[in-house]
Design a protein around this motif. Structure first.
Motif, PDB file in Angstrom:
ATOM      1  N   LYS A 111       6.444   6.039  -1.621  1.00  9.68           N
ATOM      2  CA  LYS A 111       6.929   4.985  -0.729  1.00  9.68           C
ATOM      3  C   LYS A 111       5.782   4.178  -0.135  1.00  9.68           C
ATOM      4  O   LYS A 111       4.743   4.728   0.230  1.00  9.68           O
ATOM      5  N   GLU A 112       6.001   2.864  -0.040  1.00 13.15           N
ATOM      6  CA  GLU A 112       5.010   1.973   0.542  1.00 13.15           C
ATOM      7  C   GLU A 112       5.085   2.059   2.065  1.00 13.15           C
ATOM      8  O   GLU A 112       6.154   2.316   2.637  1.00 13.15           O
TER       9      GLU A 112
ATOM     10  N   THR B 212       0.845  -1.194   0.000  1.00 10.26           N
ATOM     11  CA  THR B 212       0.000   0.000   0.000  1.00 10.26           C
ATOM     12  C   THR B 212       0.882   1.246   0.000  1.00 10.26           C
ATOM     13  O   THR B 212       1.897   1.309   0.696  1.00 10.26           O
ATOM     14  N   ILE B 213       0.489   2.211  -0.824  1.00 11.11           N
ATOM     15  CA  ILE B 213       1.142   3.520  -0.852  1.00 11.11           C
ATOM     16  C   ILE B 213       0.117   4.534  -0.382  1.00 11.11           C
ATOM     17  O   ILE B 213      -0.911   4.734  -1.047  1.00 11.11           O
ATOM     18  N   PRO B 214       0.326   5.150   0.770  1.00 11.93           N
ATOM     19  CA  PRO B 214      -0.678   6.097   1.273  1.00 11.93           C
ATOM     20  C   PRO B 214      -0.823   7.307   0.359  1.00 11.93           C
ATOM     21  O   PRO B 214       0.115   7.665  -0.365  1.00 11.93           O
TER      22      PRO B 214
ATOM     23  N   ILE C 160      -3.175   3.636  -2.559  1.00 12.44           N
ATOM     24  CA  ILE C 160      -2.940   2.940  -3.817  1.00 12.44           C
ATOM     25  C   ILE C 160      -2.412   1.544  -3.481  1.00 12.44           C
ATOM     26  O   ILE C 160      -1.610   1.376  -2.562  1.00 12.44           O
ATOM     27  N   LEU C 161      -2.882   0.545  -4.213  1.00 11.19           N
ATOM     28  CA  LEU C 161      -2.447  -0.842  -3.991  1.00 11.19           C
ATOM     29  C   LEU C 161      -1.559  -1.307  -5.126  1.00 11.19           C
ATOM     30  O   LEU C 161      -1.809  -0.989  -6.293  1.00 11.19           O
ATOM     31  N   LEU C 162      -0.525  -2.059  -4.776  1.00 10.73           N
ATOM     32  CA  LEU C 162       0.295  -2.765  -5.755  1.00 10.73           C
ATOM     33  C   LEU C 162       0.099  -4.257  -5.487  1.00 10.73           C
ATOM     34  O   LEU C 162       0.720  -4.819  -4.577  1.00 10.73           O
TER      35      LEU C 162
END
Length: 274
Positions: free
Chosen positions: A189-190, A177-179, A248-250
């Motif tokens: 940054k995650e 997760t990236i805030p 945001i999700l990776l």
């Protein structure tokens, strides 16, 4: 040795290969009536033909050497029935194992087909609606050495899930997760590594709400994620979509063991939209 059969003759009469006859002899299942110590020739009796046929049949059914020897030694219907009953039970257990294996193979085959399909869609954009998901997470420490701390998070997560994850290809089970603030300040940054299952014993949990995402399929190093995120954000703007609050999700799809370059992965970037 008039009146006896050579090993070649009894092999011909019974259909049991010569090598198998020698194996039966070495295992003490059935031995020749007579062995010539000078020539080392083996001689059998005609009365051994039906016994050999029974042995060969029992072997084909799956009887062990010990079970066959026990049958020949006892030659009692009740005893033989017990042997057969045990073999029936063992066979049922083996069938269950094979059915489970078949189910896993079919599932993994479908997953690989899915990955083949996705690989053809790299850099493709799409919209996805996701259901609510409960997950556990590991916090990723702030550092300039991004890869080091992501690896540390995966190591910690692996210890948590050691006895949980049994699938060969747990597609989409892990995500970074990236805030939102890290996108706005361009650090990208995650801050968390998610495992998309709920483990009761663990307290670090998060719930991802049901929502829409703008997505893009990616393949390569995570070090290039900024470029891919920027492309997705531009696509959202070009298509007059509206971003919503949220991380945001990776989402990881495939990595080492299924991609030749160990530094590459297949993943989906997901940006929440209204």
């Amino acid at each position: 040795m008039e009146g006896y059969l050579t090993i070649g003759e009894i092999s011909k009469f019974t259909g049991v290969p010569i090598s198998t006859l020698r194996y039966y002899d070495s295992e003490g299942i059935i031995s020749p009536i007579y062995k010539d110590t000078k020539s080392n020739y083996r001689y059998y009796s005609e009365m051994q033909i039906p016994v050999l046929r029974i042995i060969y049949y029992l072997k084909r059914l799956g009887f062990s050497n010990d079970s066959i020897k026990s049958h020949l030694k006892t030659l009692n219907y009740s005893h033989t029935l017990d042997l057969i009953s045990q073999l029936i039970y063992d066979t049922k257990q083996e069938i269950k194992k094979l059915q489970k294996l078949h189910k896993e193979l079919v599932k993994n085959g479908e997953q690989i087909k899915n990955l083949i399909s996705i690989e053809k869609k790299i850099n493709s954009f799409f919209i996805e609606e996701s259901e609510k998901i409960k997950a556990i997470y590991v916090t990723i420490a702030e550092s300039n050495d991004e890869e080091k701390f992501i690896r540390a998070a995966f190591k910690k997560l692996s210890l948590y899930t050691l006895n949980t994850e049994k699938e060969l290809l747990p597609i989409g089970i892990c995500a970074l997760t990236i805030p939102q603030e890290n996108i706005e300040n361009k650090s990208y940054k995650e801050n968390k590594l998610l495992y998309m299952k709920d483990i009761k014993e663990l307290t670090e949990k998060i719930t991802l709400p049901k929502r829409k995402y703008a997505c893009v399929y990616c393949k390569g190093s995570l070090l290039n994620k900024k470029e891919n995120i920027d492309k997705l954000l531009a696509w959202i703007e070009d298509n007059k979509l509206t971003k919503s609050e949220g991380d945001i999700l990776l989402h990881f799809l495939a990595g080492p063991g299924f991609i030749k370059n160990p530094k590459e992965i297949m993943y989906i970037i997901k940006v929440p939209i209204e």
